[in-house]
Design a protein around this motif. Structure first.
Motif, PDB file in Angstrom:
ATOM      1  N   ARG A  91       0.846  -1.186   0.000  1.00  0.00           N
ATOM      2  CA  ARG A  91       0.000   0.000   0.000  1.00  0.00           C
ATOM      3  C   ARG A  91       0.887   1.244   0.000  1.00  0.00           C
ATOM      4  O   ARG A  91       1.971   1.259   0.567  1.00  0.00           O
ATOM      5  CB  ARG A  91      -0.916   0.044   1.228  1.00  0.00           C
ATOM      6  N   ILE A  92       0.388   2.289  -0.648  1.00  0.00           N
ATOM      7  CA  ILE A  92       1.086   3.567  -0.693  1.00  0.00           C
ATOM      8  C   ILE A  92       0.065   4.668  -0.439  1.00  0.00           C
ATOM      9  O   ILE A  92      -1.014   4.672  -1.028  1.00  0.00           O
ATOM     10  CB  ILE A  92       1.835   3.758  -2.041  1.00  0.00           C
ATOM     11  N   SER A  93       0.392   5.579   0.476  1.00  0.00           N
ATOM     12  CA  SER A  93      -0.548   6.627   0.863  1.00  0.00           C
ATOM     13  C   SER A  93      -0.617   7.727  -0.188  1.00  0.00           C
ATOM     14  O   SER A  93       0.285   7.889  -1.018  1.00  0.00           O
ATOM     15  CB  SER A  93      -0.147   7.231   2.209  1.00  0.00           C
ATOM     16  N   GLN A  94      -1.694   8.480  -0.099  1.00  0.00           N
ATOM     17  CA  GLN A  94      -1.885   9.622  -0.990  1.00  0.00           C
ATOM     18  C   GLN A  94      -0.707  10.597  -0.865  1.00  0.00           C
ATOM     19  O   GLN A  94      -0.195  11.093  -1.860  1.00  0.00           O
ATOM     20  CB  GLN A  94      -3.200  10.314  -0.612  1.00  0.00           C
ATOM     21  N   ARG A  95      -0.268  10.853   0.364  1.00  0.00           N
ATOM     22  CA  ARG A  95       0.853  11.788   0.562  1.00  0.00           C
ATOM     23  C   ARG A  95       2.135  11.251  -0.071  1.00  0.00           C
ATOM     24  O   ARG A  95       2.894  11.993  -0.693  1.00  0.00           O
ATOM     25  CB  ARG A  95       1.092  12.046   2.038  1.00  0.00           C
ATOM     26  N   ALA A  96       2.393   9.949   0.068  1.00  0.00           N
ATOM     27  CA  ALA A  96       3.592   9.366  -0.538  1.00  0.00           C
ATOM     28  C   ALA A  96       3.537   9.489  -2.056  1.00  0.00           C
ATOM     29  O   ALA A  96       4.554   9.775  -2.699  1.00  0.00           O
ATOM     30  CB  ALA A  96       3.751   7.910  -0.125  1.00  0.00           C
ATOM     31  N   ILE A  97       2.352   9.313  -2.644  1.00  0.00           N
ATOM     32  CA  ILE A  97       2.183   9.481  -4.096  1.00  0.00           C
ATOM     33  C   ILE A  97       2.571  10.907  -4.494  1.00  0.00           C
ATOM     34  O   ILE A  97       3.320  11.119  -5.445  1.00  0.00           O
ATOM     35  CB  ILE A  97       0.729   9.202  -4.526  1.00  0.00           C
ATOM     36  N   LYS A  98       2.069  11.885  -3.752  1.00  0.00           N
ATOM     37  CA  LYS A  98       2.375  13.292  -4.066  1.00  0.00           C
ATOM     38  C   LYS A  98       3.865  13.579  -3.896  1.00  0.00           C
ATOM     39  O   LYS A  98       4.465  14.262  -4.724  1.00  0.00           O
ATOM     40  CB  LYS A  98       1.545  14.225  -3.186  1.00  0.00           C
ATOM     41  N   ASP A  99       4.463  13.048  -2.818  1.00  0.00           N
ATOM     42  CA  ASP A  99       5.887  13.275  -2.581  1.00  0.00           C
ATOM     43  C   ASP A  99       6.747  12.646  -3.667  1.00  0.00           C
ATOM     44  O   ASP A  99       7.689  13.262  -4.176  1.00  0.00           O
ATOM     45  CB  ASP A  99       6.298  12.745  -1.204  1.00  0.00           C
ATOM     46  N   ILE A 100       6.441  11.408  -4.053  1.00  0.00           N
ATOM     47  CA  ILE A 100       7.195  10.738  -5.116  1.00  0.00           C
ATOM     48  C   ILE A 100       7.013  11.468  -6.436  1.00  0.00           C
ATOM     49  O   ILE A 100       7.957  11.638  -7.203  1.00  0.00           O
ATOM     50  CB  ILE A 100       6.778   9.256  -5.241  1.00  0.00           C
ATOM     51  N   SER A 101       5.794  11.930  -6.700  1.00  0.00           N
ATOM     52  CA  SER A 101       5.526  12.670  -7.938  1.00  0.00           C
ATOM     53  C   SER A 101       6.336  13.948  -8.002  1.00  0.00           C
ATOM     54  O   SER A 101       6.873  14.304  -9.047  1.00  0.00           O
ATOM     55  CB  SER A 101       4.035  13.010  -8.048  1.00  0.00           C
ATOM     56  N   SER A 102       6.455  14.630  -6.879  1.00  0.00           N
ATOM     57  CA  SER A 102       7.203  15.884  -6.867  1.00  0.00           C
ATOM     58  C   SER A 102       8.689  15.655  -7.060  1.00  0.00           C
ATOM     59  O   SER A 102       9.360  16.417  -7.745  1.00  0.00           O
ATOM     60  CB  SER A 102       6.943  16.660  -5.576  1.00  0.00           C
ATOM     61  N   VAL A 103       9.219  14.573  -6.504  1.00  0.00           N
ATOM     62  CA  VAL A 103      10.641  14.254  -6.655  1.00  0.00           C
ATOM     63  C   VAL A 103      10.953  13.831  -8.077  1.00  0.00           C
ATOM     64  O   VAL A 103      11.946  14.233  -8.670  1.00  0.00           O
ATOM     65  CB  VAL A 103      11.067  13.160  -5.647  1.00  0.00           C
ATOM     66  N   GLY A 104      10.067  13.025  -8.670  1.00  0.00           N
ATOM     67  CA  GLY A 104      10.297  12.496 -10.014  1.00  0.00           C
ATOM     68  C   GLY A 104       9.953  13.450 -11.132  1.00  0.00           C
ATOM     69  O   GLY A 104      10.127  13.123 -12.301  1.00  0.00           O
ATOM     70  N   GLY A 105       9.445  14.649 -10.795  1.00  0.00           N
ATOM     71  CA  GLY A 105       9.099  15.605 -11.839  1.00  0.00           C
ATOM     72  C   GLY A 105       7.871  15.173 -12.619  1.00  0.00           C
ATOM     73  O   GLY A 105       7.717  15.484 -13.783  1.00  0.00           O
ATOM     74  N   SER A 106       6.962  14.462 -11.953  1.00  0.00           N
ATOM     75  CA  SER A 106       5.773  13.948 -12.617  1.00  0.00           C
ATOM     76  C   SER A 106       4.707  15.017 -12.712  1.00  0.00           C
ATOM     77  O   SER A 106       4.605  15.892 -11.876  1.00  0.00           O
ATOM     78  CB  SER A 106       5.233  12.754 -11.825  1.00  0.00           C
ATOM     79  N   GLY A 107       3.877  14.920 -13.716  1.00  0.00           N
ATOM     80  CA  GLY A 107       2.739  15.807 -13.852  1.00  0.00           C
ATOM     81  C   GLY A 107       1.494  15.225 -13.231  1.00  0.00           C
ATOM     82  O   GLY A 107       0.404  15.718 -13.439  1.00  0.00           O
ATOM     83  N   LEU A 108       1.620  14.162 -12.421  1.00  0.00           N
ATOM     84  CA  LEU A 108       0.476  13.448 -11.883  1.00  0.00           C
ATOM     85  C   LEU A 108      -0.426  14.315 -11.032  1.00  0.00           C
ATOM     86  O   LEU A 108      -1.641  14.206 -11.102  1.00  0.00           O
ATOM     87  CB  LEU A 108       0.959  12.267 -11.035  1.00  0.00           C
ATOM     88  N   VAL A 109       0.139  15.173 -10.198  1.00  0.00           N
ATOM     89  CA  VAL A 109      -0.657  15.827  -9.173  1.00  0.00           C
ATOM     90  C   VAL A 109      -1.436  17.032  -9.674  1.00  0.00           C
ATOM     91  O   VAL A 109      -1.906  17.829  -8.888  1.00  0.00           O
ATOM     92  CB  VAL A 109       0.226  16.224  -7.964  1.00  0.00           C
ATOM     93  N   GLY A 110      -1.626  17.147 -10.941  1.00  0.00           N
ATOM     94  CA  GLY A 110      -2.415  18.253 -11.461  1.00  0.00           C
ATOM     95  C   GLY A 110      -3.744  17.790 -11.996  1.00  0.00           C
ATOM     96  O   GLY A 110      -3.964  16.634 -12.312  1.00  0.00           O
ATOM     97  N   GLY A 111      -4.699  18.724 -12.048  1.00  0.00           N
ATOM     98  CA  GLY A 111      -5.972  18.508 -12.729  1.00  0.00           C
ATOM     99  C   GLY A 111      -6.842  17.417 -12.153  1.00  0.00           C
ATOM    100  O   GLY A 111      -7.022  17.297 -10.951  1.00  0.00           O
ATOM    101  N   LEU A 112      -7.409  16.603 -13.019  1.00  0.00           N
ATOM    102  CA  LEU A 112      -8.364  15.565 -12.660  1.00  0.00           C
ATOM    103  C   LEU A 112      -7.778  14.561 -11.690  1.00  0.00           C
ATOM    104  O   LEU A 112      -8.443  14.102 -10.755  1.00  0.00           O
ATOM    105  CB  LEU A 112      -8.846  14.858 -13.929  1.00  0.00           C
ATOM    106  N   GLN A 113      -6.512  14.202 -11.855  1.00  0.00           N
ATOM    107  CA  GLN A 113      -5.904  13.207 -10.984  1.00  0.00           C
ATOM    108  C   GLN A 113      -5.882  13.669  -9.536  1.00  0.00           C
ATOM    109  O   GLN A 113      -6.065  12.885  -8.624  1.00  0.00           O
ATOM    110  CB  GLN A 113      -4.496  12.870 -11.467  1.00  0.00           C
ATOM    111  N   THR A 114      -5.663  14.970  -9.295  1.00  0.00           N
ATOM    112  CA  THR A 114      -5.679  15.497  -7.939  1.00  0.00           C
ATOM    113  C   THR A 114      -7.063  15.325  -7.328  1.00  0.00           C
ATOM    114  O   THR A 114      -7.196  14.982  -6.156  1.00  0.00           O
ATOM    115  CB  THR A 114      -5.278  16.987  -7.929  1.00  0.00           C
TER     116      THR A 114
END
Length: 192
Positions: A91-114
């Motif tokens: 399992r991976i928490s919502q916060r861990a997803i956001k933190d990993i996304s920010s480190v990896g330069g991902s565009g995940l945390v924008g728009g509909l996905q958020t």
């Protein structure tokens, strides 16, 4: 030069240091070189200690050709990945997803996905992995697989299925370090 190796038990797992050598430890620009092996680190207490969201599972990895000058990394070839043989819940928490996304330069945390992330506290995952090869103050990033022009950092499992993809293959080392610091301190990092 340390003959043999050095072994540490940490978070229920083990860290092995091999080929450890040190030059000028108390002088100007001390230098340390080693190869590091990481095996079966329990992610749950580790992520709790470092404030990086919550992740369950075990972590394996390696940091080859690690070189520190004045106690700061100047070169290494690292690969960290969750243990695929581990039988417990992944399992991976919502916060861990956001933190990993920010480190990896991902565009995940924008728009509909958020908006979708807000409805769930955590997600199942199949694998998590990231690689970084540091040379000349630039980290060449990699993941557990390719996704178009990007690399997969988190491969989801079950419903809702989430996938974190990094798109910046070459990241300035000081920028990556500042993103990691911001993620572990709970601040929102700036992604250029």
């Amino acid at each position: 030069v340390l003959d043999g190796g050095l072994q540490m038990n940490l978070f229920g797992g083990r860290i092995d240091l091999k080929d450890l050598s040190m030059e000028r430890p108390f002088g100007v620009a001390p230098t340390v070189s080693a190869d590091v092996g990481i095996q079966d680190i329990d992610l749950e207490p580790m992520t709790e200690v470092f404030g990086f969201g919550a992740i369950t599972g075990r972590l394996d990895g390696r940091i080859d050709q690690l070189r520190l000058v004045n106690w700061s990394p100047v070169a290494f070839d690292a690969r960290l990945e969750t243990d695929t043989a581990w039988k417990g819940k992944r399992r991976i928490s919502q916060r861990a997803i956001k933190d990993i996304s920010s480190v990896g330069g991902s565009g995940l945390v924008g728009g509909l996905q958020t908006q979708v992330l807000k409805f769930f506290d955590d997600f199942g995952y199949e694998r998590i992995g990231i690689g970084c090869k540091l040379k000349d103050n630039v980290c060449t990033m990699d993941g557990i697989g390719s996704a178009g022009d990007g690399y997969i950092i988190v491969a989801g499992s079950g419903l809702p299925r989430i996938q974190v993809v990094g798109f910046r293959r070459r990241v300035d080392w000081p920028t990556l370090v500042s993103r990691l610091n911001a993620a572990t301190e709970g601040q929102a990092p700036i992604i250029d």
